[in-house]
Design an enzyme around this catalytic site. Structure first.
Site, PDB file in Angstrom:
ATOM      1  N   LYS A  82      -6.705   6.621  11.248  1.00  0.00           N
ATOM      2  CA  LYS A  82      -8.149   6.388  11.445  1.00  0.00           C
ATOM      3  C   LYS A  82      -8.101   6.267  13.201  1.00  0.00           C
ATOM      4  CE  LYS A  82      -9.986   4.020   7.599  1.00  0.00           C
ATOM      5  NZ  LYS A  82     -10.675   2.632   7.196  1.00  0.00           N
TER       6      LYS A  82
ATOM      7  N   GLU B 136       3.865   3.966   6.187  1.00  0.00           N
ATOM      8  CA  GLU B 136       2.829   3.501   5.960  1.00  0.00           C
ATOM      9  C   GLU B 136       1.765   4.099   5.071  1.00  0.00           C
ATOM     10  OE1 GLU B 136       1.256   0.461   5.633  1.00  0.00           O
ATOM     11  OE2 GLU B 136       1.305  -0.425   7.545  1.00  0.00           O
TER      12      GLU B 136
ATOM     13  N   GLY C 166      -4.169  -0.352  14.060  1.00  0.00           N
ATOM     14  CA  GLY C 166      -2.684  -0.518  14.666  1.00  0.00           C
ATOM     15  C   GLY C 166      -2.199  -1.711  14.700  1.00  0.00           C
TER      16      GLY C 166
ATOM     17  N   ARG D 129      -5.301   0.468  -6.470  1.00  0.00           N
ATOM     18  CA  ARG D 129      -3.825   1.166  -6.196  1.00  0.00           C
ATOM     19  C   ARG D 129      -3.513   2.244  -7.314  1.00  0.00           C
ATOM     20  NH1 ARG D 129      -1.769  -1.909  -2.010  1.00  0.00           N
ATOM     21  NH2 ARG D 129      -2.563  -4.048  -2.101  1.00  0.00           N
TER      22      ARG D 129
ATOM     23  N   ASP E  63      -5.943  -0.520  -1.706  1.00  0.00           N
ATOM     24  CA  ASP E  63      -6.763  -1.290  -2.668  1.00  0.00           C
ATOM     25  C   ASP E  63      -7.936  -2.073  -1.962  1.00  0.00           C
ATOM     26  OD1 ASP E  63      -5.515  -4.550  -2.398  1.00  0.00           O
ATOM     27  OD2 ASP E  63      -4.854  -3.257  -0.945  1.00  0.00           O
TER      28      ASP E  63
ATOM     29  N   ASP F 298      -5.201   2.154  10.784  1.00  0.00           N
ATOM     30  CA  ASP F 298      -6.401   1.858  11.528  1.00  0.00           C
ATOM     31  C   ASP F 298      -6.377   0.983  12.686  1.00  0.00           C
ATOM     32  OD1 ASP F 298      -6.225  -0.811  10.135  1.00  0.00           O
ATOM     33  OD2 ASP F 298      -7.498   0.046   8.541  1.00  0.00           O
TER      34      ASP F 298
ATOM     35  N   GLY G 159       0.761  -1.252  -0.178  1.00  0.00           N
ATOM     36  CA  GLY G 159      -0.106   0.010  -0.033  1.00  0.00           C
ATOM     37  C   GLY G 159       0.812   1.549  -0.080  1.00  0.00           C
TER      38      GLY G 159
END
Length: 195
Positions: free
Chosen positions: A152, A120, A126, A186, A180, A124, A66
């Site tokens: 988040k 990263e 973690g 992506r 994605d 979210d 990502g």
């Protein structure tokens, strides 16, 4: 022989224009953040990193898959000597985190005594970041920081010290700019959220 540069923007290519709705697999996504806003966040993060790591030579550890776009754009903005390495982990199936982190491809570099910055795309729950901090912290780096494009906060299930955050967002499932949905999405420079 002379070559004439022709900007790509003059070539019509509908995939690079912000679309009203995109369909990936069985889900619909609508526009969320334009590429310009994402790039502004990347440039702001780079400015902070350039200042905080002046006089140092950090090793950026990009989390695949990502973060590849974010890592690429971030490093283009770095004005200090730096290196990049990659680690691949997985904790997602479909649109939700499994809570289990699997290291797929590890670092080859010796990180002991180095200033590390984990790059990263999104934090979210973690789970992934906690596992990475433990994994890399055990290798005795001089310092260890996290730079995430998206955070988040309402999803976090672990207390994490995330010093560099591009954008704080609510609990929306997003794709684009490296993120994605089961492998698709992506490639969009803009960010879309699930309807």
């Amino acid at each position: 022989m002379r070559y004439i540069w022709a900007p790509f923007a003059k070539r019509p290519n509908p995939i690079w224009m912000l679309q009203s709705t995109i369909t990936l697999h069985d889900k619909q996504f609508t526009p969320y953040l334009p590429a310009q806003q994402v790039m502004a966040a990347v440039q702001e993060l780079a400015g902070r990193l350039n200042q905080d790591y002046a006089g140092k030579q950090p090793l950026f550890v990009a989390v695949l898959n990502g973060s590849f776009m974010f890592a690429s754009d971030l490093l283009k903005e770095m004005l200090i000597p730096c290196e990049i390495a990659f680690i691949r982990v997985a904790s997602y199936e479909g649109i939700s985190s499994t809570g289990r982190v699997r290291e797929i491809l590890g670092l080859q570099e010796d990180v002991a005594g180095r200033d590390l910055i984990i790059v990263e795309d999104i934090v979210d729950t973690g789970h992934t970041m906690r596992a990475l901090l433990e994994l890399l912290g055990a290798q005795k780096p001089a310092s260890l920081a996290v730079a995430t494009l998206f955070l988040k906060p309402e999803c976090l299930q672990h207390e994490l010290d995330i010093r560099y955050v591009g954008l704080t967002i609510p609990n929306d499932f997003i794709v684009g700019y490296g993120l994605d949905y089961d492998g698709l999405g992506r490639n969009y420079p803009d960010v879309y959220k699930a309807v």
